[in-house]
Design an enzyme around this catalytic site. Structure first.
Site, PDB file in Angstrom:
ATOM      1  N   HIS A  24       0.844  -1.202   0.000  1.00  8.25           N
ATOM      2  CA  HIS A  24       0.000   0.000   0.000  1.00  8.25           C
ATOM      3  C   HIS A  24       0.879   1.252   0.000  1.00  8.25           C
ATOM      4  O   HIS A  24       0.662   2.177  -0.781  1.00  8.25           O
ATOM      5  CB  HIS A  24      -0.916  -0.021   1.224  1.00  8.25           C
ATOM      6  CG  HIS A  24      -1.573   1.288   1.549  1.00  8.25           C
ATOM      7  ND1 HIS A  24      -2.604   1.806   0.801  1.00  8.25           N
ATOM      8  CD2 HIS A  24      -1.349   2.200   2.530  1.00  8.25           C
ATOM      9  CE1 HIS A  24      -2.979   2.967   1.305  1.00  8.25           C
ATOM     10  NE2 HIS A  24      -2.229   3.238   2.364  1.00  8.25           N
ATOM     11  N   ASP A  55       6.756  22.897 -25.428  1.00  5.67           N
ATOM     12  CA  ASP A  55       6.759  21.515 -24.929  1.00  5.67           C
ATOM     13  C   ASP A  55       7.835  21.413 -23.862  1.00  5.67           C
ATOM     14  O   ASP A  55       8.457  22.421 -23.505  1.00  5.67           O
ATOM     15  CB  ASP A  55       7.047  20.530 -26.087  1.00  5.67           C
ATOM     16  CG  ASP A  55       6.505  19.131 -25.783  1.00  5.67           C
ATOM     17  OD1 ASP A  55       6.838  18.588 -24.718  1.00  5.67           O
ATOM     18  OD2 ASP A  55       5.740  18.589 -26.609  1.00  5.67           O
ATOM     19  N   TRP A 104       7.522  -0.520   3.871  1.00  2.00           N
ATOM     20  CA  TRP A 104       8.050   0.157   2.677  1.00  2.00           C
ATOM     21  C   TRP A 104       9.439   0.705   2.946  1.00  2.00           C
ATOM     22  O   TRP A 104      10.187   0.991   2.016  1.00  2.00           O
ATOM     23  CB  TRP A 104       7.103   1.266   2.209  1.00  2.00           C
ATOM     24  CG  TRP A 104       7.248   2.568   2.942  1.00  2.00           C
ATOM     25  CD1 TRP A 104       6.687   2.891   4.133  1.00  2.00           C
ATOM     26  CD2 TRP A 104       7.986   3.725   2.523  1.00  2.00           C
ATOM     27  NE1 TRP A 104       7.038   4.169   4.491  1.00  2.00           N
ATOM     28  CE2 TRP A 104       7.829   4.705   3.526  1.00  2.00           C
ATOM     29  CE3 TRP A 104       8.772   4.037   1.403  1.00  2.00           C
ATOM     30  CZ2 TRP A 104       8.430   5.969   3.450  1.00  2.00           C
ATOM     31  CZ3 TRP A 104       9.366   5.291   1.337  1.00  2.00           C
ATOM     32  CH2 TRP A 104       9.198   6.247   2.343  1.00  2.00           C
ATOM     33  N   SER A 118      13.027   6.584 -13.294  1.00  5.38           N
ATOM     34  CA  SER A 118      11.942   7.357 -13.879  1.00  5.38           C
ATOM     35  C   SER A 118      11.855   8.741 -13.231  1.00  5.38           C
ATOM     36  O   SER A 118      11.747   9.761 -13.917  1.00  5.38           O
ATOM     37  CB  SER A 118      10.627   6.597 -13.698  1.00  5.38           C
ATOM     38  OG  SER A 118       9.540   7.458 -13.812  1.00  5.38           O
ATOM     39  N   SER A 119      11.944   8.769 -11.900  1.00  7.57           N
ATOM     40  CA  SER A 119      11.837  10.053 -11.198  1.00  7.57           C
ATOM     41  C   SER A 119      12.979  10.980 -11.556  1.00  7.57           C
ATOM     42  O   SER A 119      12.789  12.185 -11.737  1.00  7.57           O
ATOM     43  CB  SER A 119      11.864   9.848  -9.686  1.00  7.57           C
ATOM     44  OG  SER A 119      10.723   9.188  -9.274  1.00  7.57           O
ATOM     45  N   HIS A 145      13.382  11.697   4.094  1.00  7.02           N
ATOM     46  CA  HIS A 145      12.768  12.938   4.515  1.00  7.02           C
ATOM     47  C   HIS A 145      12.578  13.937   3.383  1.00  7.02           C
ATOM     48  O   HIS A 145      11.482  14.460   3.213  1.00  7.02           O
ATOM     49  CB  HIS A 145      13.397  13.572   5.751  1.00  7.02           C
ATOM     50  CG  HIS A 145      12.374  14.477   6.353  1.00  7.02           C
ATOM     51  ND1 HIS A 145      11.330  14.006   7.110  1.00  7.02           N
ATOM     52  CD2 HIS A 145      12.129  15.787   6.161  1.00  7.02           C
ATOM     53  CE1 HIS A 145      10.507  14.993   7.383  1.00  7.02           C
ATOM     54  NE2 HIS A 145      10.962  16.087   6.830  1.00  7.02           N
ATOM     55  N   GLU A 198      12.062  13.116   0.499  1.00  2.61           N
ATOM     56  CA  GLU A 198      10.961  12.487  -0.231  1.00  2.61           C
ATOM     57  C   GLU A 198       9.609  12.997   0.275  1.00  2.61           C
ATOM     58  O   GLU A 198       8.686  13.237  -0.498  1.00  2.61           O
ATOM     59  CB  GLU A 198      11.063  10.961  -0.078  1.00  2.61           C
ATOM     60  CG  GLU A 198       9.847  10.171  -0.528  1.00  2.61           C
ATOM     61  CD  GLU A 198       9.631  10.182  -2.034  1.00  2.61           C
ATOM     62  OE1 GLU A 198      10.594  10.525  -2.759  1.00  2.61           O
ATOM     63  OE2 GLU A 198       8.516   9.876  -2.475  1.00  2.61           O
ATOM     64  N   TYR A 237       8.969  15.891   1.370  1.00  9.85           N
ATOM     65  CA  TYR A 237       8.735  17.220   0.806  1.00  9.85           C
ATOM     66  C   TYR A 237       8.545  17.165  -0.700  1.00  9.85           C
ATOM     67  O   TYR A 237       7.869  18.013  -1.271  1.00  9.85           O
ATOM     68  CB  TYR A 237       9.854  18.175   1.221  1.00  9.85           C
ATOM     69  CG  TYR A 237       9.763  18.405   2.706  1.00  9.85           C
ATOM     70  CD1 TYR A 237       8.691  19.111   3.222  1.00  9.85           C
ATOM     71  CD2 TYR A 237      10.664  17.850   3.591  1.00  9.85           C
ATOM     72  CE1 TYR A 237       8.535  19.275   4.581  1.00  9.85           C
ATOM     73  CE2 TYR A 237      10.520  18.002   4.947  1.00  9.85           C
ATOM     74  CZ  TYR A 237       9.458  18.720   5.440  1.00  9.85           C
ATOM     75  OH  TYR A 237       9.301  18.866   6.780  1.00  9.85           O
ATOM     76  N   SER A 286      -1.284  27.457  -3.890  1.00  7.75           N
ATOM     77  CA  SER A 286      -0.945  28.868  -4.095  1.00  7.75           C
ATOM     78  C   SER A 286      -1.451  29.389  -5.437  1.00  7.75           C
ATOM     79  O   SER A 286      -1.513  30.600  -5.653  1.00  7.75           O
ATOM     80  CB  SER A 286       0.573  29.069  -4.021  1.00  7.75           C
ATOM     81  OG  SER A 286       1.061  28.587  -2.800  1.00  7.75           O
ATOM     82  N   HIS A 334      14.942  12.285  12.717  1.00  7.98           N
ATOM     83  CA  HIS A 334      13.755  12.326  13.584  1.00  7.98           C
ATOM     84  C   HIS A 334      12.832  11.148  13.294  1.00  7.98           C
ATOM     85  O   HIS A 334      11.894  10.923  14.038  1.00  7.98           O
ATOM     86  CB  HIS A 334      13.025  13.671  13.486  1.00  7.98           C
ATOM     87  CG  HIS A 334      12.332  13.936  12.189  1.00  7.98           C
ATOM     88  ND1 HIS A 334      12.235  15.180  11.633  1.00  7.98           N
ATOM     89  CD2 HIS A 334      11.695  13.122  11.325  1.00  7.98           C
ATOM     90  CE1 HIS A 334      11.560  15.118  10.507  1.00  7.98           C
ATOM     91  NE2 HIS A 334      11.233  13.879  10.291  1.00  7.98           N
ATOM     92  N   HIS A 335      13.104  10.392  12.233  1.00  2.00           N
ATOM     93  CA  HIS A 335      12.345   9.173  11.988  1.00  2.00           C
ATOM     94  C   HIS A 335      12.874   8.023  12.829  1.00  2.00           C
ATOM     95  O   HIS A 335      12.332   6.926  12.788  1.00  2.00           O
ATOM     96  CB  HIS A 335      12.432   8.769  10.511  1.00  2.00           C
ATOM     97  CG  HIS A 335      11.775   9.750   9.593  1.00  2.00           C
ATOM     98  ND1 HIS A 335      10.457   9.659   9.239  1.00  2.00           N
ATOM     99  CD2 HIS A 335      12.250  10.863   8.982  1.00  2.00           C
ATOM    100  CE1 HIS A 335      10.143  10.662   8.433  1.00  2.00           C
ATOM    101  NE2 HIS A 335      11.211  11.401   8.259  1.00  2.00           N
ATOM    102  N   THR A 370       6.863  26.606   7.277  1.00  4.28           N
ATOM    103  CA  THR A 370       5.550  26.031   6.980  1.00  4.28           C
ATOM    104  C   THR A 370       4.450  26.943   7.521  1.00  4.28           C
ATOM    105  O   THR A 370       3.426  27.165   6.864  1.00  4.28           O
ATOM    106  CB  THR A 370       5.420  24.625   7.597  1.00  4.28           C
ATOM    107  OG1 THR A 370       6.616  23.902   7.309  1.00  4.28           O
ATOM    108  CG2 THR A 370       4.255  23.876   7.019  1.00  4.28           C
ATOM    109  N   LYS A 409       3.831  29.845   5.257  1.00  8.36           N
ATOM    110  CA  LYS A 409       2.983  29.510   4.111  1.00  8.36           C
ATOM    111  C   LYS A 409       1.506  29.565   4.486  1.00  8.36           C
ATOM    112  O   LYS A 409       0.688  30.161   3.785  1.00  8.36           O
ATOM    113  CB  LYS A 409       3.320  28.114   3.599  1.00  8.36           C
ATOM    114  CG  LYS A 409       4.633  28.097   2.876  1.00  8.36           C
ATOM    115  CD  LYS A 409       4.835  26.795   2.163  1.00  8.36           C
ATOM    116  CE  LYS A 409       5.849  26.958   1.066  1.00  8.36           C
ATOM    117  NZ  LYS A 409       5.357  27.746  -0.063  1.00  8.36           N
ATOM    118  N   ARG A 457       1.686   0.664  15.292  1.00  9.96           N
ATOM    119  CA  ARG A 457       1.306   0.544  13.893  1.00  9.96           C
ATOM    120  C   ARG A 457       1.734  -0.832  13.367  1.00  9.96           C
ATOM    121  O   ARG A 457       2.458  -1.556  14.035  1.00  9.96           O
ATOM    122  CB  ARG A 457       1.923   1.655  13.055  1.00  9.96           C
ATOM    123  CG  ARG A 457       3.416   1.775  13.165  1.00  9.96           C
ATOM    124  CD  ARG A 457       3.946   3.047  12.543  1.00  9.96           C
ATOM    125  NE  ARG A 457       3.904   2.975  11.085  1.00  9.96           N
ATOM    126  CZ  ARG A 457       4.749   3.602  10.275  1.00  9.96           C
ATOM    127  NH1 ARG A 457       5.711   4.363  10.773  1.00  9.96           N
ATOM    128  NH2 ARG A 457       4.643   3.497   8.974  1.00  9.96           N
TER     129      ARG A 457
END
Lengths: 375, 523
Positions: free
Chosen positions: B75, B104, B140, B167-168, B251, B253, B255, B266, B300-301, B326, B329, B448
């Protein structure tokens, strides 16, 4: 049954709507962090509530302004758009004010963290080892060690019987600690990463193979505290609970004495010859707690993941090889080395059981002395 | 580049399947990305339904624990790499050339490749469900040593992650090159729409961290097959090192999945407030600060792995700092709405929903940053609630907002406003029924990634599951709305929205096959 279920469900949703409004009445459903019974857990709880209310305050302010604007500054109400679109003063202001609020939070957080990480001057050290899927405890100063596994029966998990009060949060041998002593826990693992966590004690540490992490607890109230492994550790991650029993000094001393005499009785028993019936009875129990999770109660394993023992080459072949696999595991597979977890008697019993159960009728009898010789 | 514009008729799309397989057109590729993203959203969502069904009651009802773990793992991989990221890349493909006045993308052939790798990557990943030993079930995050216990699926997992990374990276390079080189005359950097700005910064993040992910999974591969011991303690390696490397990717990722969302919101809020975005330049600086900070907060993870005290303090302070840009914003969006002349069509509803619910996710993020309490929150449902607020009501809601906002431009047809609003309200109600109770579950002590739980957690899990099924069903309505809009509907004007500003609104709806064959003049 269904009606009470529904009633509880309704109360719980009401509770969710009230948020943290009435903690006492809703304690049953556990809306909030427990305050816990150690200095660490209480400090964490206080920090948690402080930050929670700061966030609520900011939310009320920001969302308040926003919803006021949503209600009043509508085109349908004839609102005409203003022209302003920047202000350096405001930008600086709302950079600095949040920064100061953060500094205000960081100060108590730093203080709390420093005391949490200070494991010096402990009264007692216990080594905690995570295994797939149970915990091992070793009292370093007292020479006591045991394995603690899930005590909830299989039929409750598979909904064949009603679930008990402490469903999934009960073990055969709980960790016992004295109250009001600084207990240092040395946390490690033998296979994959686990994490030792009891919410009431306020701390969580990963158990990592090859590392020894330390944490400390000082339980201030006698009682039974329950937790679970918190790091995904494979198939039965959800089935390796932690139970801590905190006893007063006298009860704790008595418990230690009992453990020691039981250990010496076990050592004596390992010396004698065991009968087939004794070994089979004990082996069945050991198999259920240590082997059945993968190889299954019927010995047929799970095709593609865990091999069958029923009719297998190991369980029906040479005895030496069989003992070796149990003692030392098989590298590169999920088969763990049980030498450190199980006593000679347990290994002898489980080997005997595996060689004679499910129609593997080899008739072999493995004595504890043979396991001792193979170590 | 040729400036011949008179042969436009000969350069229309090819017919049939080959139009899509061989296309180098930014709009066709954007459409492919978006449809692929929607497909993966449904596949990943179906897996979430399995998870919520099993968690509806304590005890094991539908699936075995190992398969449950496969479902949580797959998932996450599918939603992150298959739904959210391609969704944003699809938007970038459609919109960046039109917003900066280009015909293009700069590298159209590479563009074709970067899309067409994805179906192969995900076919490979999904095929592991049918392999001996099952699909990957170690999360994951692929932490060793657990991931080493994956069966035959292991090399397929690694290789599919490699493909997604390639790809990315190609997509990101293309976006950077396009933005840097192909802006219309007068389109200075500080005049670019914020969606373009946020994507420029996101693309740099992608180029920086995707190779790190590729490196870490390659090390897993060699540990398993070529006798190295990078992460194996028994061979002198370090399992925690993987976590450091992984989260150095992981991390930023996070963002990568939220900065383009900031850009979308915006664009939308000023349109429906009929008022210019408040604090444009501070938005650009805030985005850049967030991107910079994303590189120094990774640990922090992993506050519970046993880092030294100084390490924990550093990562706590750095993480708390993210709240500042943040916050800026959010304040800017609210100020844009203030004294505007607002209407609430579906895109605006989703954008406002984004601001409110993303902020809730931000608050729980701030709570998680406080290390001494994170020891309690870590690896519980509180974290699950947090990142789903940020990713579902954040990233996914912004994708929905973008779809409604630009669909009339893309297809030339208006979507059904009534259905759109219904979709918004159902989604918003049920997503909260789904995720809000998970805060309580986590605080009360539910870890979890468990397939079964202690009976005290039953009620909130049931509420959450009901919300989950309803939210899942609601998204089928979205599929129908998209289908209906593509098929037909009221014709959209060029500008579509009364308050819309920007070059894409000067083109016809739908726009010509080659967006701007003559560069527009930007004043």
């Amino acid at each position: 049954m269904l009606v009470t279920r529904l009633k509880r469900l309704l109360t719980a949703s009401g509770g969710a709507a009230l948020l943290l409004g009435a903690p006492g009445a809703l304690a049953e459903y556990g809306l909030n962090l427990p305050r816990g019974v150690t200095p660490i857990s209480q400090e964490a709880y206080d920090m948690h509530m402080l930050i929670f209310w700061v966030c609520v305050g900011i939310a009320v302010l920001v969302f308040g302004v926003m919803f006021y604007s949503i209600v009043s500054h509508r085109k349908s109400k004839g609102a005409v758009a203003a022209q302003f679109h920047e202000s350096t003063t405001v930008e600086i202001l709302w950079t600095i004010v949040p920064f100061l609020i953060l500094v205000g939070m960081a100060v108590p957080a730093t203080k709390a963290l420093v005391s949490m990480e200070d494991t010096s001057n402990s009264d007692l050290s216990i080594k905690v080892t995570g295994y797939q899927w149970k915990w091992g405890y070793e009292y370093i100063d007292d020479d006591i060690s045991f394995i603690s596994s899930l005590a909830t029966p299989h039929d409750q998990i598979y909904n064949e019987n009603p679930k008990g009060e402490h469903y999934l949060l009960e073990v055969d041998n709980p960790l016992v600690v004295p109250v009001n002593k600084k207990v240092r826990l040395l946390v490690t693992a033998s296979d994959v990463i686990h994490s030792w966590w009891v919410p009431q004690l306020g701390m969580k540490k990963d158990a990592i193979p090859g590392f020894i992490n330390s944490m400390w607890i000082r339980v201030e109230k006698e009682g039974v505290y329950r937790g679970q492994c918190a790091e995904l550790c494979g198939k039965d991650h959800g089935f390796m609970p932690i139970v801590v029993v905190a006893k007063n000094e006298a009860d704790y001393a008595q418990w230690v004495a009992e453990q020691k005499s039981a250990a010496s009785a076990d050592a004596a028993a390992a010396e004698r010859e065991w009968s087939m019936d004794e070994l089979m009875a004990r082996g069945e129990k050991v198999y259920a707690t240590s082997c059945a999770a993968c190889h299954q109660a019927n010995g047929e394993g799970i095709p593609g993941a865990f091999p069958a023992l029923k009719g297998s080459a190991i369980a029906t072949g040479p005895v030496d090889k069989h003992i070796d696999v149990i003692l030392n595991g098989r590298s590169g597979t999920a088969m763990a080395a049980f030498g450190a977890q199980l006593s000679d008697i347990d290994i002898a019993a489980v080997a005997t059981y595996e060689r004679n159960a499910w129609g593997n009728d080899t008739g072999d009898l493995v004595q504890p002395s043979a396991v001792k010789a193979a170590r | 580049m040729s400036t011949e514009t008179t042969h436009d008729d000969h350069h229309g799309p090819a017919r049939g399947l080959s139009r899509w397989v061989f296309t180098t057109n930014h709009k066709d590729i954007g459409t492919l990305y978006l449809l692929f993203s929607l497909l993966m959203f449904i596949v990943g969502g179906a897996m979430a339904m399995v998870i919520r069904a099993e968690l509806f009651q304590p005890g094991l009802q539908f699936v075995e624990p190992q398969f449950f773990n496969s479902m949580t793992t797959m998932h996450a991989l599918i939603m992150i790499f298959g739904a959210v990221m391609p969704g944003f890349v699809g938007l970038a493909n459609w919109l960046v050339p039109m917003m900066i006045g280009a015909p293009d993308m700069a590298l159209p052939r590479m563009n074709n490749w970067s899309f067409w790798i994805l179906p192969f990557a995900f076919t490979m990943l999904l095929s592991t469900l049918f392999m001996d030993g099952g699909a990957p079930a170690g999360g994951w995050t692929m932490y060793p040593p657990l991931v080493m216990q994956t069966g035959n699926a292991f090399p397929f997992l690694i290789f599919s992650v490699h493909l997604m990374g390639i790809s990315s990276i190609m997509g990101a390079i293309n976006i950077v090159v396009t933005i840097v080189n192909m802006r219309a005359p007068g389109m200075t950097l500080m005049k670019m729409p914020l969606f373009v700005w946020t994507w420029l910064i996101t693309a740099y993040l992608l180029i920086a961290v995707m190779p790190v992910l590729a490196g870490s999974v390659t090390m897993l591969l060699t540990d398993r097959y070529f006798g190295t011991s990078f992460f194996d303690a028994a061979g002198g390696g370090d399992p925690v090192m993987f976590q450091h490397i992984f989260w150095f990717f992981g991390h930023p990722e996070v963002y990568i999945m939220i900065l383009p969302a900031f850009g979308i919101v915006s664009q939308i809020i000023p349109t429906f407030a009929r008022k210019r975005l408040f604090g444009y330049s501070s938005m650009v600086y805030a985005t850049s600060s967030i991107a910079f900070l994303s590189f120094i907060v990774w640990a922090h993870h992993m506050f519970t792995v046993g880092m030294p005290l100084t390490g924990e303090l550093f990562f706590m302070y750095a993480t708390m700092m993210i709240a500042v840009p943040t916050g800026v914003k959010v304040f800017n969006w609210v100020s844009t709405m203030w004294k505007g002349s607002m209407t609430f069509e579906t895109p605006m509803l989703f954008a406002v929903g984004f601001v409110v619910m993303f902020t809730i996710g931000g608050f729980s993020g701030l709570m998680l940053a406080i290390t001494p309490v994170d020891f309690q929150y870590h690896d519980t449902y509180f974290v699950v609630a947090h990142f789903h607020y940020v990713l579902v009501t954040g990233a996914v809601f912004s994708l929905m907002a973008a779809a409604y906002y630009w669909m009339p431009k893309w297809t030339g047809n208006m979507y059904d406003e009534k259905l759109g609003k219904l979709h918004f309200w159902l989604s918003t109600i049920f997503v909260n029924v789904l995720f809000f109770p998970q805060h309580f579950l986590g605080l009360a002590g539910m870890p979890r990634r468990i397939p079964d739980y202690s009976t005290q957690f039953t009620e909130f899990n049931q509420i959450s599951s009901i919300g989950g099924f309803a939210f899942g069903l609601t998204q089928l309505l979205f599929v129908y709305i998209v289908y209906k809009t593509i098929k037909g509907g009221e014709k959209a004007t060029d500008r579509v929205w009364e308050g819309a500003e920007g070059l894409e609104w000067t083109l016809s709806s739908p726009p010509p096959y080659h967006s701007f064959t003559t560069a527009p003049e930007v004043k």
